[in-house]
Write a protein that holds these residues in place. Structure first.
Motif, PDB file in Angstrom:
ATOM      1  N   SER C 664       1.568  -1.092  -0.484  1.00  0.00           N
ATOM      2  CA  SER C 664       0.186   0.212  -0.004  1.00  0.00           C
ATOM      3  C   SER C 664       1.050   1.474  -0.280  1.00  0.00           C
ATOM      4  CB  SER C 664      -1.227   0.016   1.239  1.00  0.00           C
ATOM      5  OG  SER C 664      -1.765  -1.209   1.300  1.00  0.00           O
ATOM      6  N   THR C 665       1.824   1.300   0.800  1.00  0.00           N
ATOM      7  CA  THR C 665       2.982   2.256   0.488  1.00  0.00           C
ATOM      8  C   THR C 665       3.368   2.844  -0.787  1.00  0.00           C
ATOM      9  OG1 THR C 665       4.946   1.079   0.855  1.00  0.00           O
ATOM     10  CG2 THR C 665       3.126   1.377   2.913  1.00  0.00           C
ATOM     11  N   LEU C 666       3.080   1.758  -1.384  1.00  0.00           N
ATOM     12  CA  LEU C 666       3.718   2.909  -3.054  1.00  0.00           C
ATOM     13  C   LEU C 666       3.234   4.172  -3.142  1.00  0.00           C
ATOM     14  CD1 LEU C 666       3.582  -0.516  -5.442  1.00  0.00           C
ATOM     15  CD2 LEU C 666       5.363   0.944  -3.990  1.00  0.00           C
ATOM     16  N   GLY C 667       3.676   4.784  -3.569  1.00  0.00           N
ATOM     17  CA  GLY C 667       3.213   6.425  -4.017  1.00  0.00           C
ATOM     18  C   GLY C 667       2.119   5.425  -5.596  1.00  0.00           C
ATOM     19  N   LYS C 668       1.458   6.421  -5.612  1.00  0.00           N
ATOM     20  CA  LYS C 668      -0.089   6.355  -6.846  1.00  0.00           C
ATOM     21  C   LYS C 668      -0.346   7.175  -7.585  1.00  0.00           C
ATOM     22  CE  LYS C 668      -1.328   2.251  -4.558  1.00  0.00           C
ATOM     23  NZ  LYS C 668      -0.705   2.819  -3.062  1.00  0.00           N
ATOM     24  N   ILE C 669       0.152   7.686  -8.546  1.00  0.00           N
ATOM     25  CA  ILE C 669      -0.367   9.153  -9.329  1.00  0.00           C
ATOM     26  C   ILE C 669      -1.685   9.127 -10.110  1.00  0.00           C
ATOM     27  CG2 ILE C 669       0.079  11.274 -10.011  1.00  0.00           C
ATOM     28  CD1 ILE C 669       2.656  10.759  -8.926  1.00  0.00           C
ATOM     29  N   GLU C 670      -2.405   9.711 -10.584  1.00  0.00           N
ATOM     30  CA  GLU C 670      -3.538   9.472 -11.481  1.00  0.00           C
ATOM     31  C   GLU C 670      -3.886  10.215 -12.443  1.00  0.00           C
ATOM     32  OE1 GLU C 670      -6.284   7.136 -11.049  1.00  0.00           O
ATOM     33  OE2 GLU C 670      -8.194   7.150 -11.986  1.00  0.00           O
ATOM     34  N   ILE C 671      -3.299  10.001 -13.282  1.00  0.00           N
ATOM     35  CA  ILE C 671      -2.664  11.029 -15.079  1.00  0.00           C
ATOM     36  C   ILE C 671      -4.176  11.067 -15.717  1.00  0.00           C
ATOM     37  CG2 ILE C 671      -1.216  10.986 -16.655  1.00  0.00           C
ATOM     38  CD1 ILE C 671       0.844  11.133 -14.244  1.00  0.00           C
ATOM     39  N   VAL C 672      -5.159  12.058 -16.245  1.00  0.00           N
ATOM     40  CA  VAL C 672      -5.942  12.261 -16.726  1.00  0.00           C
ATOM     41  C   VAL C 672      -6.027  13.842 -17.764  1.00  0.00           C
ATOM     42  CG1 VAL C 672      -8.372  12.122 -16.482  1.00  0.00           C
ATOM     43  CG2 VAL C 672      -7.604  11.143 -14.813  1.00  0.00           C
ATOM     44  N   ARG C 716      -1.980   1.540 -18.071  1.00  0.00           N
ATOM     45  CA  ARG C 716      -2.819   2.821 -19.182  1.00  0.00           C
ATOM     46  C   ARG C 716      -4.646   2.173 -19.017  1.00  0.00           C
ATOM     47  NH1 ARG C 716      -1.471   5.059 -24.749  1.00  0.00           N
ATOM     48  NH2 ARG C 716      -2.885   7.190 -24.719  1.00  0.00           N
ATOM     49  N   LEU C 717      -5.272   2.938 -17.939  1.00  0.00           N
ATOM     50  CA  LEU C 717      -7.296   2.666 -17.599  1.00  0.00           C
ATOM     51  C   LEU C 717      -8.015   2.931 -19.170  1.00  0.00           C
ATOM     52  CD1 LEU C 717      -6.603   3.127 -14.274  1.00  0.00           C
ATOM     53  CD2 LEU C 717      -7.064   1.253 -14.696  1.00  0.00           C
ATOM     54  N   SER C 718      -7.260   3.926 -20.014  1.00  0.00           N
ATOM     55  CA  SER C 718      -8.261   4.390 -20.832  1.00  0.00           C
ATOM     56  C   SER C 718      -7.141   4.553 -21.845  1.00  0.00           C
ATOM     57  CB  SER C 718      -9.532   5.401 -20.533  1.00  0.00           C
ATOM     58  OG  SER C 718      -9.554   6.449 -20.158  1.00  0.00           O
ATOM     59  N   THR C 719      -7.579   5.611 -22.348  1.00  0.00           N
ATOM     60  CA  THR C 719      -7.111   6.528 -23.841  1.00  0.00           C
ATOM     61  C   THR C 719      -6.348   7.834 -22.751  1.00  0.00           C
ATOM     62  OG1 THR C 719      -8.451   5.733 -25.270  1.00  0.00           O
ATOM     63  CG2 THR C 719      -6.390   7.473 -25.177  1.00  0.00           C
ATOM     64  N   ASP C 720      -6.921   8.256 -22.297  1.00  0.00           N
ATOM     65  CA  ASP C 720      -6.932   9.517 -21.439  1.00  0.00           C
ATOM     66  C   ASP C 720      -6.458   9.273 -20.072  1.00  0.00           C
ATOM     67  OD1 ASP C 720      -7.248  10.237 -23.743  1.00  0.00           O
ATOM     68  OD2 ASP C 720      -9.492  11.610 -22.833  1.00  0.00           O
ATOM     69  N   ARG C 721      -6.454   8.331 -19.163  1.00  0.00           N
ATOM     70  CA  ARG C 721      -6.580   8.041 -17.778  1.00  0.00           C
ATOM     71  C   ARG C 721      -5.399   6.140 -17.957  1.00  0.00           C
ATOM     72  NH1 ARG C 721     -10.035   9.174 -13.174  1.00  0.00           N
ATOM     73  NH2 ARG C 721     -11.386   9.690 -14.798  1.00  0.00           N
ATOM     74  N   PHE C 722      -4.036   7.376 -16.718  1.00  0.00           N
ATOM     75  CA  PHE C 722      -2.839   5.952 -16.296  1.00  0.00           C
ATOM     76  C   PHE C 722      -3.186   5.923 -14.771  1.00  0.00           C
ATOM     77  CE2 PHE C 722      -1.710   7.236 -20.790  1.00  0.00           C
ATOM     78  CZ  PHE C 722      -1.008   6.460 -21.320  1.00  0.00           C
ATOM     79  N   HIS C 723      -2.727   5.190 -14.751  1.00  0.00           N
ATOM     80  CA  HIS C 723      -2.646   5.059 -12.693  1.00  0.00           C
ATOM     81  C   HIS C 723      -0.527   4.745 -12.988  1.00  0.00           C
ATOM     82  CE1 HIS C 723      -3.587   2.878  -8.837  1.00  0.00           C
ATOM     83  NE2 HIS C 723      -2.005   2.961  -9.165  1.00  0.00           N
ATOM     84  N   ILE C 724      -0.056   5.152 -12.058  1.00  0.00           N
ATOM     85  CA  ILE C 724       1.113   5.458 -11.745  1.00  0.00           C
ATOM     86  C   ILE C 724       1.395   4.555 -10.555  1.00  0.00           C
ATOM     87  CG2 ILE C 724       2.857   7.141 -11.601  1.00  0.00           C
ATOM     88  CD1 ILE C 724       2.341   8.843 -13.790  1.00  0.00           C
ATOM     89  N   LEU C 749      -0.037  21.588 -22.575  1.00  0.00           N
ATOM     90  CA  LEU C 749      -0.175  20.171 -21.996  1.00  0.00           C
ATOM     91  C   LEU C 749      -2.039  20.367 -21.106  1.00  0.00           C
ATOM     92  CD1 LEU C 749       2.458  18.045 -21.193  1.00  0.00           C
ATOM     93  CD2 LEU C 749       1.407  18.441 -23.940  1.00  0.00           C
ATOM     94  N   LYS C 750      -3.316  19.541 -21.247  1.00  0.00           N
ATOM     95  CA  LYS C 750      -4.127  19.186 -21.287  1.00  0.00           C
ATOM     96  C   LYS C 750      -3.897  17.892 -20.103  1.00  0.00           C
ATOM     97  CE  LYS C 750      -7.533  22.798 -23.155  1.00  0.00           C
ATOM     98  NZ  LYS C 750      -9.280  22.360 -23.704  1.00  0.00           N
ATOM     99  N   VAL C 751      -3.186  17.497 -19.277  1.00  0.00           N
ATOM    100  CA  VAL C 751      -3.671  16.800 -18.298  1.00  0.00           C
ATOM    101  C   VAL C 751      -3.694  16.576 -16.369  1.00  0.00           C
ATOM    102  CG1 VAL C 751      -0.896  16.770 -18.613  1.00  0.00           C
ATOM    103  CG2 VAL C 751      -2.015  14.301 -18.774  1.00  0.00           C
TER     104      VAL C 751
END
Lengths: 183, 100, 997
Positions: C664-672, C716-724, C749-751
């Motif tokens: 759980s300690t892994l860092g997570k960033i949602e890129i949209v 890559r969850l969808s074209t515009d969404r990544f789970h880092i 950039l639109k992100v």
């Protein structure tokens, strides 16, 4: 004084004449990020006018919004309303790109109430609490930890804390409550 | 502990909410076309390290999250101005005039 | 009892007697007494021994500037404090006080032999004495210095007290609640401002308490204090007593230390002992008054010698006469009034000895009316008395010539060398001082902060001047803050204004080289020491200070600095402003460590981040380790296993059955956003455009210098969404770096980025049984190898919880990582744990994770890399999208040094005996027989015993390492040289067959 459970069971943590602290029930919570030009379109879609002054809040029915930054809002609503919110945003995404990200489980929230509430916050928050108008809030820091502070009344506040930091912050708040009660 | 004016929040707030982010107005060269070793070295490592008014970046990390620019006197630790990222670099002579 | 107490006089409470002990003997006083006032009331002047010469000492003053009367105080178990200033510590029943720096007793002290060896202990004694031979340092000099150094005894037990801290914001902070401060606070608060008034004493009033004869606007001084404080409180002023302004920092931040319980016999257990306040004031008014200077003459430190103003304070504030038979020696008018008050209270004043030839007419009249002998134009040249002054030697000085001596018997000597404005806090701000030749003192000049100085602090003398200046400065502060304020003018009668002159050492007919004429009482620095320092070449006041230690004691020279400066300037033949003053630094008075620590001890020491599954680990006996701010389960010992045993079992179980791990300690960033993929292409080294939704990839993040910053698996969850995902320790820094590029370089950039680290709990299942265990709980996704191959991601439901499921492995085994909202983390863990029993599941910790990944050659950023390692060095250049036009670090990788030969590169090491475990951090050499210092060519970064490989394995960063595979390197250790073969970094299942089950 009640102990904080590892599961963050909602309920009263401190009760007293000077200040009371409760762990609040979870809500559906989202981070919303978008460009300034798209604020009207997104406001229409979600049914709340997104405030544009940082720290300003808006409410509509169960939805509550705080503007955290020039392109960032925190939205919360009850769990039943979250699907509506997600769908409303998804429906306009192609025309109005934005980021709506579920962060419901990221934070826990405590309420702080009572005549000692401002003093209690001053043990960890370097901001001038007097300058936070009722009905507004801010993202700020409490003992080194990023938090979102909502001022609901003269002596009523809510504090959103990231889950892993909550035991530290709430522990310190409880110590502060004991200190205030002793005075 | 300093007080820092966040140009986005339009408030003067405690330093504890902010993070220093190095010298300002150092643009990343467009690396998709050739960039000389010297130019890249300058971008990475060469800083003015001034004694006196210093153009620098801060981030309102425990606040609005924005990076912004500031001019701070490294001798007195006084801020002459803070301004939004992307805004024109203010002339030092104007700032010094104003601070009198 | 209390032979020297005048009933009915002073502000102590005669109805509340208090008994405490001093060196084991019971001493009685009253509520309101300090240790010193109570001792003096009992005729006790001897309170301690001096630092260097062990000379008997008594209190010289009545305030926090006291250099002599430092005592040990014990309030209860563990509550011992050395060097408490007896002049400010209030007494309560049960307080235990001990004198310091004496053995075996205060009245007979062996260390006093130092005093007879006075001539040996000259300035620079330490520098001159402890020079050679070098070999004496460890065994002789250092032990000697250590045992002789220090005043008082350090507490040996843990401090059981609580300490607190607060932030405070105020419009006007007034420091000092004497007449100037009270008037300033009144002006500012009447103008409608938020005002805070602080004073280090237990009550407001300052000098007014020692000057009860003063009448202000027709009201006696003490009554005026009471009514003023009452008005301030009614105006909402925060009046804080027992609160010292310890430091004045940038932009009007002032640190206050509030003492809350040291004066109480049984404080509430939840009350902190002290509270540190960080005050931010829009305006500060420094109303700290002035401190009296001693006169410098032989024997000016004997018990019974004290500042005249302090004697007046003991009389008027505590109702205590400091003696029966006093001689006053002064160069300032103020001491005459002290003499008058004491004479009126019944102390015999033998004489007023004034260094000035012509004292003011009204003073002479006052003395005559009390039949006090006046000796004007006199010098004091010595005192007598072993543990208390018995007599003083005085001489007339006519036209600079010192005449024949006369001896005056006395039991106390009251001296005054004039007054020094208290500018310590002003000095903290680097405010400039200016020399006032008339007053022979420094006054505040250019200010650097938004502050005003009021009253005696800027050289104004007398109650009326202080009040009116305070009122004016309060009004100035108010007007600066856009308020309307009126300048109150106070009508004062019975004010005692006066002047004086300033001296170096008083002239003497004796050998000045033998005089014990003290300048710094706390550090035992004499006038002779200062002159010697100048003779020996110390020409800067900063050098004189360090060579002699003048002003370097805990009182920071509050009493001694001006006398020291006058003498140094005289010795140098320069005017004082050319010599300059040393800088005062925070804290104003010694402050406990506890006050600075505040809440940050015990459970509140620092943040300990815990995962949603942490409580399960704790209940199941995990041994934890800190990883950045997190605590993580390191291993789960069973049946008394040690770490090696537990890790060996956990590794075996995971490779043969299934293991579960809290990631759980892994860092997570949602890129949209529509530009998410472009952002990923620019940020990470890898190409992302062709990564299909539902797939994941190992991402490598560099800095623009080309060095590895972070890595993690990205879906890559969808074209515009990544789970880092990021490494545990760098999550916040990676997000900060990404925001930086987005906000300042790539604003097109639109992100958008959102931290989701804490939204998700992450459970990793690894091992051949992982799928069997997980499959029944997954809804919405077939997780067979065909439908859900290695490096896949899907949003589905696991055990009824919404989930993001990764097929990924950091062990080389078939692996899954289940992300569910953190609130469900523990429930899911329990479900999988219960179900996993039939598959022989184990929980494993970070140590096993490290071993398993090392067997597979997976690096850990920050362990196998150190900020100077490129992807080529680390052997992971396959992760670079070479055809991309740009990414962070691309240009950096082409820097000449990064493509040069001879870089340190990551390799595997196998010790040649197959048994020896290398030490992480151990250095590598190519030739073990070369002379020392050897050329070191690298170091071990990771090292573990591997059951799967059957021997210890290690990684190392080795110069030119990739070309040295197959060669031997040597690791010289204290026990002998270890030799190791250089290998590749993959030790287990090199084809990755186990991943594809």
């Amino acid at each position: 004084m009640m102990a904080l459970t590892p599961e963050f069971t909602p309920g009263q943590l401190v009760s007293g004449d000077v200040v009371s602290v409760s762990l609040m029930a979870p809500v559906a919570r989202f981070s919303l990020r978008l460009r300034a030009a798209d604020i009207p379109a997104v406001s229409t879609a979600i049914g709340v006018d997104l405030p544009t002054r940082i720290g300003a809040c808006a409410h509509h029915e169960t939805v509550e919004v705080m503007c955290l930054g020039p392109d960032e809002w925190q939205i919360q609503t009850d769990a039943n309303d979250s699907v509506r919110l997600i769908n409303a945003c998804a429906a306009i995404y192609a025309q109005v790109p934005h980021s709506l990200t579920d962060i419901s489980a990221r934070e826990v929230t405590i309420s702080i109430e009572g005549p000692g509430a401002v003093d209690l916050l001053s043990i960890g928050c370097p901001r001038d609490i007097d300058k936070i108008a009722i009905g507004t809030g801010c993202r700020t820091v409490f003992d080194g930890v990023s938090t979102v502070l909502w001022r609901d009344g003269e002596t009523r506040f809510r504090l959103d804390i990231w889950r892993s930091f909550a035991p530290h912050v709430i522990g310190l708040i409880q110590t502060g409550c004991a200190e205030l009660a002793a005075q | 502990m300093l007080l820092i004016h966040c140009p986005y929040c339009a408030q003067t707030l405690p330093e504890l909410e902010f993070t220093y982010a190095g010298e300002a107005h150092i643009a990343r060269p467009d690396a998709s076309s050739p960039v000389s070793d010297e130019e890249w070295r300058n971008f990475l490592f060469i800083r003015t390290n001034v004694k006196g008014p210093h153009y620098e970046r801060w981030r309102h990390s425990h606040g609005c999250g924005r990076f912004f620019n500031a001019v701070r006197d490294t001798v007195s630790d006084r801020f002459l101005i803070t301004y939004k990222a992307g805004e024109k670099r203010p002339e030092l002579s104007d700032l010094l005039e104003k601070s009198k | 009892m209390n032979l020297f107490r005048i009933p009915g006089q002073g502000r102590v409470d005669p109805t509340t007697p208090v008994e405490f002990t001093f060196d084991g003997k019971t001493v009685s006083g009253y509520k309101g007494d300090t240790i010193t006032s109570a001792l003096l009331a009992n005729g006790i002047h001897l309170m301690g021994r001096s630092f260097k010469y062990h000379r008997p000492r008594g209190a010289v003053c009545a305030g926090s500037e006291e250099p002599n009367a430092l005592v040990g105080t014990r309030r209860g178990a563990g509550q011992f404090e050395p060097n408490t200033r007896a002049t400010v510590q209030e007494i309560w029943s049960g307080l235990e006080v001990t004198s310091q720096n004496r053995y075996p007793s205060l009245s007979f002290d062996i260390g006093a032999v130092n005093d007879r060896a006075y001539m040996l202990f000259s300035a620079g004694f330490y520098y001159k004495t402890f020079m050679w031979p070098k070999s004496f340092w460890d065994k002789v000099y250092e032990p000697f210095i250590r045992s002789a150094a220090g005043l008082g005894v350090s507490p040996s037990e843990n401090d059981p007290d609580k300490y607190a801290s607060r932030y405070l914001h105020t419009d006007v902070l007034v420091i000092g609640a004497g007449p100037a401060g009270l008037a300033a606070a009144l002006s500012a608060s009447r103008a409608g401002l938020r005002v805070t008034l602080v004073d280090e004493n237990p009550e407001a009033g300052g000098t007014l308490i020692s000057e009860p004869q003063t009448i202000i606007d027709g009201v006696p001084a003490w009554q005026w204090i009471d009514q003023t404080v009452a008005e301030l409180i009614s105006l909402g002023v925060r009046v804080m007593t027992r609160t010292t302004a310890i430091g004045y920092y940038h932009q009007n931040m002032v640190g206050l230390c509030e003492k809350l319980t040291d004066h109480l016999s049984s404080p509430n257990a939840n009350m902190p002992r002290e509270r540190l306040w960080r005050v931010r004031a829009r305006q500060v008014i420094l109303a700290q008054g002035a401190l009296e200077k001693p006169l410098v003459f032989d024997g000016n430190d004997r018990p019974g010698v004290m500042l005249a103003g302090s004697a007046q304070t003991y009389l008027n504030k505590y109702g205590v006469r400091v003696g029966n038979n006093a001689v006053v020696v002064t160069s300032h008018d103020s001491a005459w009034y002290a003499a008058f008050d004491l004479a009126d209270a019944g102390t015999k004043i033998q004489a007023i000895v004034d260094t000035r030839a012509e004292p003011a007419v009204e003073l002479v009249a006052g003395a005559k009316s009390r039949s006090i002998r006046i000796l004007s134009g006199y010098s004091a040249t010595g005192t007598q008395g072993r543990l208390r002054i018995k007599s003083v030697r005085i001489n007339p000085v006519i036209n600079g010539k010192v005449g024949a001596p006369e001896t005056l018997e006395c039991d106390c000597l009251l001296m005054s060398g004039g007054w020094t404005p208290s500018l310590h806090l002003f000095s903290h701000t680097k405010g400039a001082l200016t020399w006032d030749a008339d007053m022979q003192t420094f006054l505040p000049d250019r200010k650097t902060e938004d502050c005003e100085i009021a009253g005696a602090g800027r050289g104004l003398w007398g109650i009326a001047a202080a009040l009116n200046d305070g009122a004016a400065m309060g009004a100035v502060a108010a007007r600066t803050l856009d308020k309307v304020a009126t300048n109150t003018v106070y009508d004062v009668t019975n004010d005692r204004v006066g002047t004086g002159v300033s001296h170096t050492e008083l002239p003497t007919d004796l050998d000045p080289g033998k005089a014990r004429a003290f300048v710094d009482f706390q550090n035992d620095v004499t006038a002779k020491d200062l002159r010697l320092a100048v003779r020996e070449g110390m020409h800067s006041i900063e050098h004189v200070k360090r060579y002699t230690t003048n002003g370097m004691a805990t009182d920071q020279g509050k009493m001694s600095n001006m006398n020291g400066l006058n003498i140094a300037a005289d010795a140098l033949g320069k005017p004082q402003p050319k010599v300059g003053l040393t800088t005062f630094r925070p804290p104003y008075t010694p402050t406990s460590f506890g006050a600075f620590v505040g809440y940050h001890r015990g459970d509140h020491f620092d943040v300990t981040r815990k995962t949603p599954i942490d409580s399960w680990a704790e209940e199941n006996g995990a041994v934890f380790e800190p990883v950045s701010m997190w605590r993580r389960a390191r291993y789960f010992p069973q049946n008394g296993e040690d770490m090696d045993g537990a890790v060996s079992r956990e590794c075996k179980t995971t490779r043969s059955a299934v293991g579960m791990f809290d990631a759980s300690t892994l860092g997570k960033i949602e890129i949209v956003g529509p530009d998410a993929v472009e952002f990923m292409n620019r940020m990470y080294t890898n190409p992302w455009t062709k990564l299909a939704p539902g797939r994941t990839r190992y991402g490598l993040l560099l800095g623009d210098d080309g060095f590895i910053r972070d890595d993690g698996v990205i879906g890559r969850l969808s074209t515009d969404r990544f789970h880092i995902t990021t490494t545990t320790g760098r999550a916040a820094r990676v997000l900060n770096m990404m925001e930086d590029y987005l906000q300042t370089e790539w604003t097109d950039l639109k992100v958008w980025l959102t931290s989701t680290t804490e939204h998700w709990a992450t459970i990793a299942l690894n091992g051949p049984n992982a799928r069997k265990l997980l499959e029944p709980f997954v809804e919405g996704q077939d997780i067979s190898d065909q439908a859900f191959p290695h490096m896949s991601i899907v949003e589905c439901t696991v055990a009824g919880f919404p989930a993001r499921l990764f097929r990924v492995s950091f062990t080389g085994e078939l692996g899954f990582e289940v992300n569910v909202p953190a609130c469900h983390g523990r429930a899911l863990w329990q479900t999988l744990w219960d179900a996993g029993q039939q598959y022989g599941i184990c929980a494993y910790g970070t140590e096993t994770m490290h071993v398993l990944r090392a067997e597979k050659g997976y690096i850990i950023v920050g362990q196998d890399t150190d900020g100077t390692v490129t992807p080529y060095d680390a052997g992971i250049s396959w992760a670079i999208g070479k055809t991309k036009p740009d990414f962070v670090g691309k240009r950096g990788l082409e820097r000449p040094d990064l493509v040069a030969d001879g870089r340190k590169q990551l390799v595997g090491l196998l010790t040649q005996d197959g048994k020896t475990l290398l030490e992480e951090g151990a250095q590598l050499v190519l030739d073990a027989n070369q002379p020392i210092p050897m050329k070191m060519v690298g170091h071990v970064t990771s090292s573990y015993h591997s059951d799967a490989v059957g021997r210890p394995i290690a990684f190392a960063l080795l110069e030119n390492g990739h070309n040295r595979v197959g060669e031997t390197v040597y690791i010289p250790m204290p026990e002998g040289v270890i030799s190791a073969d250089v290998t590749g970094t993959v030790f287990y299942d090199p084809d990755g067959a186990r991943l594809k089950l």
